[in-house]
Design a protein around this motif. Sequence first.
Motif, short mmCIF file in Angstrom:
data_model
loop_
_atom_site.label_atom_id
_atom_site.label_comp_id
_atom_site.label_asym_id
_atom_site.label_seq_id
_atom_site.Cartn_x
_atom_site.Cartn_y
_atom_site.Cartn_z
N GLU A 61 -103.39 51.13 -51.09
CA GLU A 61 -104.33 51.52 -50.02
C GLU A 61 -105.75 51.07 -50.33
O GLU A 61 -106.50 50.72 -49.42
N GLU A 62 -106.08 51.11 -51.59
CA GLU A 62 -107.41 50.64 -52.01
C GLU A 62 -107.59 49.17 -51.63
O GLU A 62 -108.59 48.78 -51.04
N ARG B 236 -105.40 60.67 -50.44
CA ARG B 236 -105.87 61.36 -49.23
C ARG B 236 -104.71 61.91 -48.42
O ARG B 236 -104.91 62.57 -47.43
N HIS B 237 -103.48 61.62 -48.85
CA HIS B 237 -102.32 62.21 -48.19
C HIS B 237 -101.98 63.47 -48.96
O HIS B 237 -101.75 63.41 -50.17
N LYS C 138 -113.10 54.81 -40.00
CA LYS C 138 -114.46 55.36 -40.24
C LYS C 138 -115.08 55.81 -38.93
O LYS C 138 -114.70 55.34 -37.85
N ARG D 77 -112.75 54.62 -59.42
CA ARG D 77 -111.79 53.75 -58.75
C ARG D 77 -111.13 54.51 -57.61
O ARG D 77 -111.23 55.73 -57.53
N TRP D 78 -110.47 53.83 -56.74
CA TRP D 78 -109.74 54.39 -55.59
C TRP D 78 -110.65 55.12 -54.61
O TRP D 78 -110.22 56.04 -53.94
N ARG D 79 -111.90 54.71 -54.55
CA ARG D 79 -112.79 55.39 -53.60
C ARG D 79 -112.37 55.10 -52.17
O ARG D 79 -112.67 55.86 -51.26
N ARG D 80 -111.72 53.97 -51.98
CA ARG D 80 -111.34 53.61 -50.62
C ARG D 80 -109.87 53.91 -50.32
O ARG D 80 -109.40 53.65 -49.23
N ALA D 81 -109.15 54.42 -51.31
CA ALA D 81 -107.72 54.67 -51.10
C ALA D 81 -107.52 55.80 -50.09
O ALA D 81 -108.23 56.79 -50.12
N GLY D 82 -106.55 55.65 -49.22
CA GLY D 82 -106.19 56.71 -48.29
C GLY D 82 -107.15 56.89 -47.14
O GLY D 82 -107.16 57.92 -46.47
N ILE D 83 -107.99 55.89 -46.87
CA ILE D 83 -108.94 55.98 -45.76
C ILE D 83 -108.33 55.25 -44.56
O ILE D 83 -108.00 54.07 -44.65
N TYR E 262 -108.42 51.44 -38.96
CA TYR E 262 -107.93 50.20 -39.55
C TYR E 262 -106.52 49.90 -39.03
O TYR E 262 -105.80 50.81 -38.63
N TYR F 59 -106.50 60.40 -43.63
CA TYR F 59 -105.35 60.48 -42.73
C TYR F 59 -105.17 61.85 -42.08
O TYR F 59 -104.52 61.97 -41.06
N SER G 48 -103.93 49.19 -40.61
CA SER G 48 -102.83 49.75 -41.41
C SER G 48 -102.64 51.24 -41.20
O SER G 48 -101.71 51.82 -41.74
N PRO H 63 -116.21 58.11 -43.77
CA PRO H 63 -114.79 57.74 -43.90
C PRO H 63 -113.87 58.78 -43.26
O PRO H 63 -114.13 59.98 -43.33
N GLU I 96 -109.71 45.31 -45.21
CA GLU I 96 -110.05 45.58 -43.81
C GLU I 96 -111.49 46.04 -43.65
O GLU I 96 -111.88 46.50 -42.59
N PRO J 45 -100.03 60.37 -41.86
CA PRO J 45 -99.78 61.05 -43.13
C PRO J 45 -98.29 61.06 -43.45
O PRO J 45 -97.46 61.12 -42.55
#
Lengths: 259, 411
Positions: free
Chosen positions: B399-400, B332-333, A73, A64-70, A170, A94, A172, A91, B406, A176
């Motif tokens: 964020e996910e 990632r932060h 790209k 899970r959360w593979r896309r979090a904080g991206i 993106y 930040y 959003s 990817p 997006e 950081p």
Amino acid sequence: MMKAGSGKKSPGANVEMEKKAGGRTVVSNAWVQVFTQGFGYISAVLILIVFVAGIMQILSEAGRWRRAGIAGKLHVIERGNLRASVGEDIPVPYEGMMGSSRVSDIFLPSRGVHLRSAFFWVDEGQLHVVPVRRDGMLADNVPVSVGDEAVLRNGAVLNLGTVRMKLTLYESAAGPRGMETPYVTGARRRRVKQGREIFIGSPFSLRRERRNRQPDKKNGRDRPATDSSKRRRSHDSRSEKTAEKKRSSAAQKSRQAQR
Amino acid sequence: MTTWIIALATACFEGLGMLLTFSTADEAYKVSFAVVSLVMVILGLVSTLKFPRWFSMDPLMMGLTNFLCGTGVLLLCTVSPDRGIRQCIFYVAGLVIMVVFSMVVDRVRRFRGLTLVSMVLGIVALTLPLIFGQWVFGAKNWLPVFGGFSIQPSEFVKLSLILSLAYYFSSHRTLLQMLPAILFTGACLLLLMLQRDLGTALIYYLTALIMFFVASGNLLLTALGLGGGVGAALLGYRMFAHVKVRVAMWRNPWSDPMGGGYQIIQALLAIGSGGLYGMGLGQGTPGKIPAYYNDFIFAVACEQMGQVFGIALLLIYVLLFARGISASLNCRHSMNMLLGCGTVAALSIQTLMITAGVIKLIPITGVTMPFLSYGGSSYVTCMAMVGILQGVYAINHREERTAMAEGGNRG
């Protein structure tokens, strides 16, 4: 050894156990003791249920959360000698380092890219990149020299070594967290320009990666090659040792010129 | 589904335990215990099942925390009813603090002001016990406040330490940029040494070292720091008499069974007499251990509910920390990642130190067992730390969802 009926209480035999609570004495019954001992088994079962349920939830949420904080790209347009296919999306987090090291935040496995090629960070919807190695970086076809800062907006094209990528940020993507002080300070830039940048990052893993690249050294692919060094190498007919010396002296000269 | 299982198992455990305690309690405590049991069961269910929806929290972390808190309140109600009731009040306050910290970590974007204020407050808070505090068990770390209550500022300053280290170690900073956090850590350690609160100083030091390693990945400097810590520990051993006594009692508590070794011997006897499934809730003789309600509560848990329960309790801690680490490393932060890692480091070091101390693996250090031991300062701080982890989880969760909306695709 304690005799039965000696008048002294043993912890195991106190069916009528006295318990002090709030200054008063309460005598518990036999059924209470049976129930309290039974609770020991019940509590063991319940806590094991909680543990197994927790393990099951962790396993079910693996990956899970593979896309979090991206923040965006990098779309590969020309791959050069990058070990990735054209059209692949890399990817962009930040902040971090981009390079060919496996520990890089943007991992670009290419011979034309140094292990640690550039700092980058996203701020106010823009990607800021500061090269720390001469990998021939171009931001929208404009060369970016070591220590300079390139600011890339959504849709910008970035060249690094022989790789060409298009940036998508993106909506959003803000920046950081906790970053009020400059990400790359003036002093750090000066050190980068002088080739004196000291990384606090993992020296051991980098050294290991450099060592793993050693077999390539014999084939003349010991270091990520810039365009100029490639040209020089192709025209050089002398032995590998002489070429190595020449390269190092050229690097030294250029460093002196920069100073 | 698993969330429901955890919530119901926790509610059953708390409900049955409190029913048992209620039936054997003194008349004066019956009403209080009825209220405590209702509060624990209802708040446990609501926080595990509803808080994740209301505040984007992790249901698993919430469920595990509730189970540990419930165990703590239950044990305290059986061995020391007054403290059990007060612990229930701390639990309610802790839940509020957890939600507040979760929202702060999730919503605040600029931490500079908050970090600076917390650093100044931290130094002031650690200085106050030196001026107004009293010596308790060889340390001057308690600060008397109104109404006969005392607080332990070093517990709250842990939060300042984690925040400052996370802020100054994040974003690939240079050594010079890291300096304020390093100086702050040094000042805290110095003040803790002056208070002779060496257990807390060890937690601070190891947390800072782990956070430095996570931020920099530099094994050499971390090893050097660890070497410095070992040197400081040796110095502390030579300087402080009570440390010498603790080490001597750890090596052979039977050399002074009625003096320095009494506590550890009683704890070992309690764990042993509990057997696999315990003597039963409220049974045994926990009162023989001097610090049965705070430092040695793990021994009480093993005596009353058994060694199987004790081991499973440690596994629940491991699960909670693993979940926290997982949430942190998926950030990632770097700031959030370090906040999470620092929190897990502090909590896990504290748990490891006290558990290992109780079972005589290491000298006893005089720190509390997170979520189980009695003590408002420690309890509220631990809940705030879980709040930080919940905040980190909430950021990942948001964020996910945003990246998915997006079109972010890692392939």
